[in-house]
Design an enzyme around this catalytic site. Sequence first.
Site, PDB file in Angstrom:
ATOM      1  N   GLY A 179       0.862  -1.419   0.054  1.00 37.92           N
ATOM      2  CA  GLY A 179      -0.044  -0.131  -0.075  1.00 37.92           C
ATOM      3  C   GLY A 179       0.592   1.337   0.013  1.00 37.92           C
ATOM      4  N   ILE A 180       0.363   2.294   0.815  1.00 35.13           N
ATOM      5  CA  ILE A 180       0.960   3.694   0.584  1.00 35.13           C
ATOM      6  C   ILE A 180       2.207   3.478   1.119  1.00 35.13           C
ATOM      7  CG2 ILE A 180       0.796   5.847   1.784  1.00 35.13           C
ATOM      8  CD1 ILE A 180      -2.283   5.373   1.998  1.00 35.13           C
TER       9      ILE A 180
ATOM     10  N   ASP B 230       8.224  -3.277   8.377  1.00 35.05           N
ATOM     11  CA  ASP B 230       6.764  -3.887   8.362  1.00 35.05           C
ATOM     12  C   ASP B 230       6.792  -5.075   9.393  1.00 35.05           C
ATOM     13  OD1 ASP B 230       4.099  -3.449   6.171  1.00 35.05           O
ATOM     14  OD2 ASP B 230       4.188  -5.279   7.535  1.00 35.05           O
TER      15      ASP B 230
ATOM     16  N   TYR C  61     -11.719   4.073  14.475  1.00 35.03           N
ATOM     17  CA  TYR C  61     -10.646   4.501  13.596  1.00 35.03           C
ATOM     18  C   TYR C  61     -10.286   6.038  13.559  1.00 35.03           C
ATOM     19  CZ  TYR C  61      -8.324   5.071   8.894  1.00 35.03           C
ATOM     20  OH  TYR C  61      -7.202   5.317   7.997  1.00 35.03           O
TER      21      TYR C  61
ATOM     22  N   LYS D 130      -7.170   8.319  14.442  1.00 35.98           N
ATOM     23  CA  LYS D 130      -6.550   9.241  13.838  1.00 35.98           C
ATOM     24  C   LYS D 130      -6.715  10.867  14.151  1.00 35.98           C
ATOM     25  CE  LYS D 130      -5.109   6.307  10.745  1.00 35.98           C
ATOM     26  NZ  LYS D 130      -3.704   6.026  10.520  1.00 35.98           N
TER      27      LYS D 130
ATOM     28  N   THR E  57      -5.830   0.587  -1.786  1.00 33.20           N
ATOM     29  CA  THR E  57      -4.689  -0.498  -1.451  1.00 33.20           C
ATOM     30  C   THR E  57      -5.001  -1.613  -1.007  1.00 33.20           C
ATOM     31  OG1 THR E  57      -5.086   0.321   0.886  1.00 33.20           O
ATOM     32  CG2 THR E  57      -3.517   1.779  -0.188  1.00 33.20           C
ATOM     33  N   PRO E  58      -4.117  -2.633  -0.816  1.00 30.02           N
ATOM     34  CA  PRO E  58      -4.686  -4.002  -0.744  1.00 30.02           C
ATOM     35  C   PRO E  58      -5.665  -4.111   0.383  1.00 30.02           C
ATOM     36  CG  PRO E  58      -2.295  -3.861  -1.024  1.00 30.02           C
ATOM     37  CD  PRO E  58      -2.841  -2.595  -1.158  1.00 30.02           C
ATOM     38  N   SER E  59      -5.334  -3.410   1.529  1.00 27.95           N
ATOM     39  CA  SER E  59      -6.395  -3.591   2.839  1.00 27.95           C
ATOM     40  C   SER E  59      -7.664  -2.794   2.479  1.00 27.95           C
ATOM     41  CB  SER E  59      -5.555  -2.549   3.831  1.00 27.95           C
ATOM     42  OG  SER E  59      -5.819  -1.337   3.633  1.00 27.95           O
TER      43      SER E  59
ATOM     44  N   ARG F 170     -11.329  -4.809   2.557  1.00 26.88           N
ATOM     45  CA  ARG F 170     -12.464  -4.253   3.155  1.00 26.88           C
ATOM     46  C   ARG F 170     -13.552  -4.434   2.282  1.00 26.88           C
ATOM     47  NH1 ARG F 170      -8.750  -0.520   5.057  1.00 26.88           N
ATOM     48  NH2 ARG F 170      -9.283   1.079   3.813  1.00 26.88           N
TER      49      ARG F 170
HETATM   50  P1  NAD Z   1      -2.349  -1.399   4.174  1.00 25.08           P
HETATM   51  O1  NAD Z   1      -3.590  -1.962   5.139  1.00 25.08           O
HETATM   52  O2  NAD Z   1      -2.767  -1.945   3.005  1.00 25.08           O
HETATM   53  O3  NAD Z   1      -0.710  -1.904   4.597  1.00 25.08           O
HETATM   54  C1  NAD Z   1      -0.680  -1.887   6.022  1.00 25.08           C
HETATM   55  C2  NAD Z   1       0.556  -2.475   6.372  1.00 25.08           C
HETATM   56  O4  NAD Z   1       0.654  -2.412   7.714  1.00 25.08           O
HETATM   57  C3  NAD Z   1       0.709  -4.177   6.178  1.00 25.08           C
HETATM   58  O5  NAD Z   1       1.806  -4.091   5.109  1.00 25.08           O
HETATM   59  C4  NAD Z   1       0.727  -4.555   7.153  1.00 25.08           C
HETATM   60  O6  NAD Z   1       1.814  -5.923   7.435  1.00 25.08           O
HETATM   61  C5  NAD Z   1       1.670  -3.621   8.245  1.00 25.08           C
HETATM   62  N1  NAD Z   1       1.373  -3.507   9.592  1.00 25.08           N
HETATM   63  C6  NAD Z   1       0.134  -3.891  10.308  1.00 25.08           C
HETATM   64  N2  NAD Z   1       0.166  -3.821  11.494  1.00 25.08           N
HETATM   65  C7  NAD Z   1       1.667  -3.687  11.859  1.00 25.08           C
HETATM   66  C8  NAD Z   1       2.569  -3.469  13.203  1.00 25.08           C
HETATM   67  N3  NAD Z   1       2.131  -3.612  14.353  1.00 25.08           N
HETATM   68  N4  NAD Z   1       3.776  -3.116  12.734  1.00 25.08           N
HETATM   69  C9  NAD Z   1       4.353  -2.736  11.441  1.00 25.08           C
HETATM   70  N5  NAD Z   1       3.646  -3.052  10.489  1.00 25.08           N
HETATM   71  C10 NAD Z   1       2.328  -3.341  10.577  1.00 25.08           C
HETATM   72  O7  NAD Z   1      -2.219  -0.079   4.244  1.00 25.08           O
HETATM   73  P2  NAD Z   1      -2.673   1.317   3.621  1.00 25.08           P
HETATM   74  O8  NAD Z   1      -3.946   1.129   3.133  1.00 25.08           O
HETATM   75  O9  NAD Z   1      -1.797   1.702   2.729  1.00 25.08           O
HETATM   76  O10 NAD Z   1      -2.632   2.234   4.810  1.00 25.08           O
HETATM   77  C11 NAD Z   1      -1.535   2.791   5.323  1.00 25.08           C
HETATM   78  C12 NAD Z   1      -1.695   4.133   6.195  1.00 25.08           C
HETATM   79  O11 NAD Z   1      -2.655   4.850   5.509  1.00 25.08           O
HETATM   80  C13 NAD Z   1      -2.695   3.529   7.567  1.00 25.08           C
HETATM   81  O12 NAD Z   1      -2.259   4.471   8.581  1.00 25.08           O
HETATM   82  C14 NAD Z   1      -3.893   4.140   7.207  1.00 25.08           C
HETATM   83  O13 NAD Z   1      -4.818   4.208   8.246  1.00 25.08           O
HETATM   84  C15 NAD Z   1      -3.836   5.229   6.247  1.00 25.08           C
HETATM   85  N6  NAD Z   1      -4.930   5.467   5.541  1.00 25.08           N
HETATM   86  C16 NAD Z   1      -5.248   4.756   4.491  1.00 25.08           C
HETATM   87  C17 NAD Z   1      -6.462   5.075   3.575  1.00 25.08           C
HETATM   88  C18 NAD Z   1      -6.829   4.035   2.447  1.00 25.08           C
HETATM   89  O14 NAD Z   1      -7.914   4.242   1.902  1.00 25.08           O
HETATM   90  N7  NAD Z   1      -6.141   3.083   2.229  1.00 25.08           N
HETATM   91  C19 NAD Z   1      -6.984   6.222   3.806  1.00 25.08           C
HETATM   92  C20 NAD Z   1      -6.516   7.141   4.829  1.00 25.08           C
HETATM   93  C21 NAD Z   1      -5.512   6.777   5.715  1.00 25.08           C
END
Ligand code: NAD
Length: 247
Positions: free
Chosen positions: A17-18, A37, A149, A153, A184-186, A190
């Site tokens: 993801g990000i 990670d 959540y 945040k 992103t994958p997550s 969802r």
């Molecule tokens: P994701 O959920 O696709 O990936 C999350 C990564 O975090 C995974 O690789 C996982 O292994 C790792 N992870 C989980 N628990 C962990 C831990 N305890 N220690 C270390 N690594 C850990 O991520 P994303 O969707 O790219 O989101 C990244 C960030 O951006 C998050 O903080 C999320 O809340 C925020 N965000 C995402 C979105 C969205 O729509 N995707 C929107 C706003 C904010």
Amino acid sequence: MKRLENKSVIITAAGQGIGKETAIRFFNEGANVIATDINRSNKLEELAKEYPEIKIYTLDSTSSKDVKKFSHTISKIDILFNCVGFVHNGTILECEEKDWDYSFNVNVRSMYLMIKNIIPKMIKQKSGVIINMASVVSSIKGVKERFAYGSTKAAVIGLTKSIAVDFLKYNIRCNAIAPGTVHTPSWEERVNASKNPKKAKKDFIERQPMGRLGKPQEVAALAAYLASDESAFSTGVVYSLDGGMTI
Ligand code: NAD
């Protein structure tokens, strides 16, 4: 000259993801990147195969012991990007104490631990940049069924401003990024886990006036700006990028 030439960077949650896209972007900007990670499903190894120059480190950012041990391996650090985060679905009625505690542990305590262990090195250098991942779902905007959540945040935004004000005198900047929904994958997980994935996907997209999701690369581009000296006049600020969700 690249924008992050020879800068030393640590990124959490860089397995996908990000976080992953930001690791790649920072590397392409000339930085020496350590991608960390918890590394479920060996995602970091995939990243290292594609980009052998990016260093990888398996790190649970919620483990005080592991974060301390990791910090002892770091000598120079210019940029810390706290990207780790987890989405709990539901209102307060569906949020049990364990969900609340887990959300705050992953989304907020992880940032507390990373900053507490890394910032002494920045203080010594009298320079540093910290970027924290927030969300528009926070103190910026209430969104249905994101009780835990959104609370976490909002805490990330408060944490960001506190760090910014306390450490400005050491030339340390701390800003937050607040995205709308990003593909992103997550996010896929969802959608697929919902009762009606087709409708869930449509609802997510309709929530953003631009009629599309954000791309992880777009968030990485903002992170690169905030990490670089181009944003040198900015600290304690929350930067939204959300397809118009908060207009
Ligand atoms: P994701 O959920 O696709 O990936 C999350 C990564 O975090 C995974 O690789 C996982 O292994 C790792 N992870 C989980 N628990 C962990 C831990 N305890 N220690 C270390 N690594 C850990 O991520 P994303 O969707 O790219 O989101 C990244 C960030 O951006 C998050 O903080 C999320 O809340 C925020 N965000 C995402 C979105 C969205 O729509 N995707 C929107 C706003 C904010």
